[in-house]
Write a protein that holds these residues in place. Structure first.
Motif, mmCIF file in Angstrom:
data_model
loop_
_atom_site.group_PDB
_atom_site.id
_atom_site.type_symbol
_atom_site.label_atom_id
_atom_site.label_comp_id
_atom_site.label_asym_id
_atom_site.label_seq_id
_atom_site.Cartn_x
_atom_site.Cartn_y
_atom_site.Cartn_z
ATOM 1 N N GLY A 180 0.820 -1.202 0.000
ATOM 2 C CA GLY A 180 0.000 0.000 0.000
ATOM 3 C C GLY A 180 0.854 1.252 0.000
ATOM 4 O O GLY A 180 2.072 1.195 -0.173
ATOM 5 N N PRO A 181 0.239 2.427 0.202
ATOM 6 C CA PRO A 181 1.003 3.679 0.200
ATOM 7 C C PRO A 181 1.867 3.828 1.444
ATOM 8 O O PRO A 181 1.502 3.397 2.543
ATOM 9 C CB PRO A 181 -0.085 4.752 0.148
ATOM 10 C CG PRO A 181 -1.312 4.091 0.695
ATOM 11 C CD PRO A 181 -1.209 2.645 0.348
ATOM 12 N N MET A 182 3.031 4.467 1.255
ATOM 13 C CA MET A 182 3.950 4.768 2.346
ATOM 14 C C MET A 182 4.442 6.198 2.178
ATOM 15 O O MET A 182 4.790 6.609 1.071
ATOM 16 C CB MET A 182 5.139 3.804 2.350
ATOM 17 C CG MET A 182 4.766 2.346 2.534
ATOM 18 S SD MET A 182 6.194 1.221 2.377
ATOM 19 C CE MET A 182 7.116 1.665 3.861
ATOM 20 N N VAL A 183 4.438 6.954 3.253
ATOM 21 C CA VAL A 183 4.939 8.323 3.239
ATOM 22 C C VAL A 183 6.182 8.389 4.120
ATOM 23 O O VAL A 183 6.112 8.127 5.330
ATOM 24 C CB VAL A 183 3.885 9.327 3.752
ATOM 25 C CG1 VAL A 183 4.466 10.747 3.723
ATOM 26 C CG2 VAL A 183 2.619 9.249 2.915
ATOM 27 N N PHE A 184 7.311 8.710 3.512
ATOM 28 C CA PHE A 184 8.548 8.935 4.253
ATOM 29 C C PHE A 184 8.700 10.440 4.462
ATOM 30 O O PHE A 184 8.423 11.228 3.553
ATOM 31 C CB PHE A 184 9.752 8.409 3.472
ATOM 32 C CG PHE A 184 9.755 6.922 3.266
ATOM 33 C CD1 PHE A 184 10.418 6.085 4.158
ATOM 34 C CD2 PHE A 184 9.109 6.359 2.170
ATOM 35 C CE1 PHE A 184 10.429 4.709 3.970
ATOM 36 C CE2 PHE A 184 9.119 4.985 1.968
ATOM 37 C CZ PHE A 184 9.772 4.155 2.876
ATOM 38 N N PHE A 185 9.144 10.846 5.623
ATOM 39 C CA PHE A 185 9.368 12.272 5.832
ATOM 40 C C PHE A 185 10.444 12.498 6.883
ATOM 41 O O PHE A 185 10.737 11.642 7.723
ATOM 42 C CB PHE A 185 8.070 12.987 6.235
ATOM 43 C CG PHE A 185 7.494 12.557 7.549
ATOM 44 C CD1 PHE A 185 7.862 13.185 8.742
ATOM 45 C CD2 PHE A 185 6.565 11.535 7.612
ATOM 46 C CE1 PHE A 185 7.322 12.792 9.954
ATOM 47 C CE2 PHE A 185 6.025 11.127 8.817
ATOM 48 C CZ PHE A 185 6.405 11.758 9.995
ATOM 49 N N LYS A 186 11.038 13.665 6.800
ATOM 50 C CA LYS A 186 12.051 14.095 7.760
ATOM 51 C C LYS A 186 11.506 15.280 8.526
ATOM 52 O O LYS A 186 10.951 16.210 7.934
ATOM 53 C CB LYS A 186 13.345 14.470 7.024
ATOM 54 C CG LYS A 186 14.486 14.879 7.944
ATOM 55 C CD LYS A 186 15.811 14.966 7.184
ATOM 56 C CE LYS A 186 15.781 15.975 6.092
ATOM 57 N NZ LYS A 186 17.100 16.117 5.418
ATOM 58 N N ASP A 187 11.635 15.252 9.848
ATOM 59 C CA ASP A 187 11.118 16.358 10.641
ATOM 60 C C ASP A 187 12.196 17.434 10.813
ATOM 61 O O ASP A 187 13.309 17.331 10.271
ATOM 62 C CB ASP A 187 10.566 15.875 11.981
ATOM 63 C CG ASP A 187 11.639 15.339 12.919
ATOM 64 O OD1 ASP A 187 12.845 15.516 12.633
ATOM 65 O OD2 ASP A 187 11.279 14.742 13.951
ATOM 66 N N ALA A 188 11.867 18.466 11.583
ATOM 67 C CA ALA A 188 12.769 19.607 11.732
ATOM 68 C C ALA A 188 14.063 19.244 12.447
ATOM 69 O O ALA A 188 15.069 19.954 12.321
ATOM 70 C CB ALA A 188 12.056 20.734 12.469
ATOM 71 N N THR A 189 14.092 18.134 13.171
ATOM 72 C CA THR A 189 15.299 17.724 13.893
ATOM 73 C C THR A 189 16.192 16.832 13.045
ATOM 74 O O THR A 189 17.281 16.458 13.483
ATOM 75 C CB THR A 189 14.926 16.978 15.183
ATOM 76 O OG1 THR A 189 14.325 15.716 14.856
ATOM 77 C CG2 THR A 189 13.953 17.809 16.024
ATOM 78 N N GLY A 190 15.735 16.446 11.848
ATOM 79 C CA GLY A 190 16.526 15.584 10.974
ATOM 80 C C GLY A 190 16.194 14.116 11.095
ATOM 81 O O GLY A 190 16.783 13.289 10.383
ATOM 82 N N LYS A 191 15.264 13.757 11.989
ATOM 83 C CA LYS A 191 14.868 12.357 12.116
ATOM 84 C C LYS A 191 13.955 11.972 10.956
ATOM 85 O O LYS A 191 13.163 12.782 10.461
ATOM 86 C CB LYS A 191 14.138 12.123 13.435
ATOM 87 C CG LYS A 191 15.015 12.282 14.667
ATOM 88 C CD LYS A 191 14.220 11.998 15.940
ATOM 89 C CE LYS A 191 15.092 12.129 17.176
ATOM 90 N NZ LYS A 191 14.313 11.861 18.424
ATOM 91 N N VAL A 192 14.075 10.711 10.530
ATOM 92 C CA VAL A 192 13.265 10.207 9.421
ATOM 93 C C VAL A 192 12.223 9.243 9.955
ATOM 94 O O VAL A 192 12.521 8.364 10.775
ATOM 95 C CB VAL A 192 14.146 9.510 8.369
ATOM 96 C CG1 VAL A 192 13.277 8.927 7.255
ATOM 97 C CG2 VAL A 192 15.152 10.491 7.788
ATOM 98 N N PHE A 193 10.992 9.410 9.484
ATOM 99 C CA PHE A 193 9.877 8.554 9.873
ATOM 100 C C PHE A 193 9.208 8.011 8.618
ATOM 101 O O PHE A 193 9.348 8.560 7.522
ATOM 102 C CB PHE A 193 8.842 9.329 10.698
ATOM 103 C CG PHE A 193 9.373 9.876 11.994
ATOM 104 C CD1 PHE A 193 9.181 9.177 13.173
ATOM 105 C CD2 PHE A 193 10.052 11.089 12.028
ATOM 106 C CE1 PHE A 193 9.659 9.676 14.380
ATOM 107 C CE2 PHE A 193 10.532 11.599 13.224
ATOM 108 C CZ PHE A 193 10.336 10.893 14.395
#
Length: 447
Positions: A180-193
């Motif tokens: 299914g769909p997956m959204v990868f993103f990086k937050d303001a601290t540089g961590k990836v989720f």
């Protein structure tokens, strides 16, 4: 109704002598039904910004009416254009018997059919055919279908949001995999989720923090290739089997700087030659790499967006959008025909080409039914109000780009300050803007 029946019988027996035995037919059916000239009401915006309307005529006979003799229905398979007027239309009916009609909702208001009389088709009609003897009859229910939306336009649906705060998303990437769909993103601290949807319909999302990455992960470079996820990080390639746990991938012969694209047969990265100039290399397995010549003309080595796709003629092509001039200048477009001996080719971005693609934050490019669609955040050098205000479409593989009045993002995400990610799945284009997730479908597809 009795008067109409008497009229039908009288007409049927005209011309018979007193000594002849008249045998009246029991047949009654409609074999063909055709519409005459029709009108559409169209809308336009006047120079003062006000809405205005005008009429255009077209032949209704272009829209064939299908007669189902078993179900006794008449309808048009292809819907009439949006704005079609149905109040007063001439029709040609072919068949055997004598014909009357009335609205389905009021069968006391019968009228005798005539080719010279216009008919009101705004509501379903009941057409009744009497045999010449008047002993039998057959009813047909007729309904005309008119488009209620522009077939070239798009319908938008809001899906479940990802994490609550859009301000926490600095860079995003949307992919569709078997699960299914997956959204990868990086937050303001540089961590990836990574946000994983519970299904292709994304009713809910589950958020997981990615592990094993270096200090500078480039979320926008994530691609799905050979059943694994790949990403640039610290001028290396990283891989993951689940999108959560990542590890350094060994490469032979090059130092990959940025992962830029993935086709069905190859990964593409930017690297440098012996003189330190940026070049492009490809690999069929992510380990062994082959440099590909880049046509002279300047290349930054860090394109703003890229896409590998298959054309309608079966050719596989890779497109790179590169900000060679920097700032708010239009993007340069590089193109590679996979499987050929041609180098990367730079499309001319000057001269008589007035339709260039402006540089945008978070730019993403997707292929949608033989067209390329480019979307992004705000234009470089402009305020955030320009974000997702419009999309740019190319019908010639990236040479020219024009704004589309049919594909306009919903107002809820226009002007977003969060990251933007776009992907295609089947007939849908999905858009992530901040924490909102939307999907769009062209109205005419699947009808």
């Amino acid at each position: 109704m009795a008067a109409l029946l008497t009229l039908c019988l009288g007409v049927a027996s005209c011309g018979s002598s007193d000594s002849e035995e008249v045998v009246l037919s029991e047949q009654c059916y409609i074999s063909a039904f055709s519409l005459g000239q029709m009108k559409r009401v169209l809308h336009a915006t006047a120079s003062d910004g006000k809405d205005s309307t005008y009429h255009v005529a077209f032949s209704g006979s272009l829209y064939k009416l299908l007669i189902d003799q078993r179900a006794q229905t008449i309808t048009n398979r292809d819907s009439l254009p949006i704005g079609t007027r149905l109040e007063s239309v001439l029709a040609t009916v072919t068949g055997t018997g004598n014909l009357v009609y009335a609205p389905v909702a009021d069968t006391t208001s019968w009228k005798t059919y005539s080719t010279k009389d216009s008919i009101n088709f705004t509501e379903p009609l009941l057409f009744r055919v009497f045999s010449s003897s008047g002993k039998t009859s057959r009813d047909y229910t007729l309904k005309l279908n008119v488009r209620t939306s522009n077939p070239e336009g798009f319908s938008w649906t809001r899906m479940a949001d990802i994490r609550p705060s859009s301000d926490a998303i600095d860079e995003a990437r949307l992919l569709f995999v078997e699960q299914g769909p997956m959204v990868f993103f990086k937050d303001a601290t540089g961590k990836v989720f990574v946000e994983k949807a519970n299904s292709y319909y994304a009713e809910t999302w589950t958020e997981l923090e990615c592990t094993g990455l270096g200090a500078a992960p480039e979320v926008k470079t994530i691609h799905d290739f050979l059943g694994k996820f790949w990403m640039s990080c610290d001028q290396k390639l990283y891989t993951s089997s689940d999108g959560v746990a990542w590890q350094d991938a060994s490469t032979e012969g090059i130092t990959p700087i940025h992962l830029i694209a993935a086709s069905e047969t190859a990964l593409y990265v930017t690297t440098t030659d012996a003189d330190g100039a940026p070049i492009i290399a490809s690999s069929a397995d992510g380990t062994f790499w082959t440099p590909i010549e880049v046509e002279a003309g300047g290349f930054t080595g860090h394109p703003a967006a890229a896409l590998a796709y298959e054309q309608d003629n079966g050719n596989r092509r890779v497109i790179l959008l590169d900000n060679v001039s920097g700032g708010a200048a239009p993007l340069s477009v590089w193109s590679l025909l996979e499987g050929s001996n041609e180098p990367w080719t730079l499309f001319a971005q000057a001269g008589d080409n007035d339709y260039l693609l402006p540089a945008q934050h978070h730019l993403t490019i997707v292929e949608y039914y033989n067209s390329l669609v480019a979307m992004g955040g705000s234009l470089l050098g402009s305020d955030t109000s320009t974000a997702l205000k419009k999309a740019y479409v190319s019908h010639d593989n990236g040479i020219t780009w024009k704004t589309s009045s049919d594909f306009v993002p919903p107002t809820a995400i226009q002007g977003t300050t969060g990251a933007v990610a776009v992907a295609r799945r089947a007939e849908f284009i999905w858009v992530v803007a901040g924490n909102q997730v939307w999907c769009a479908k062209k109205n005419s597809i699947g009808e």
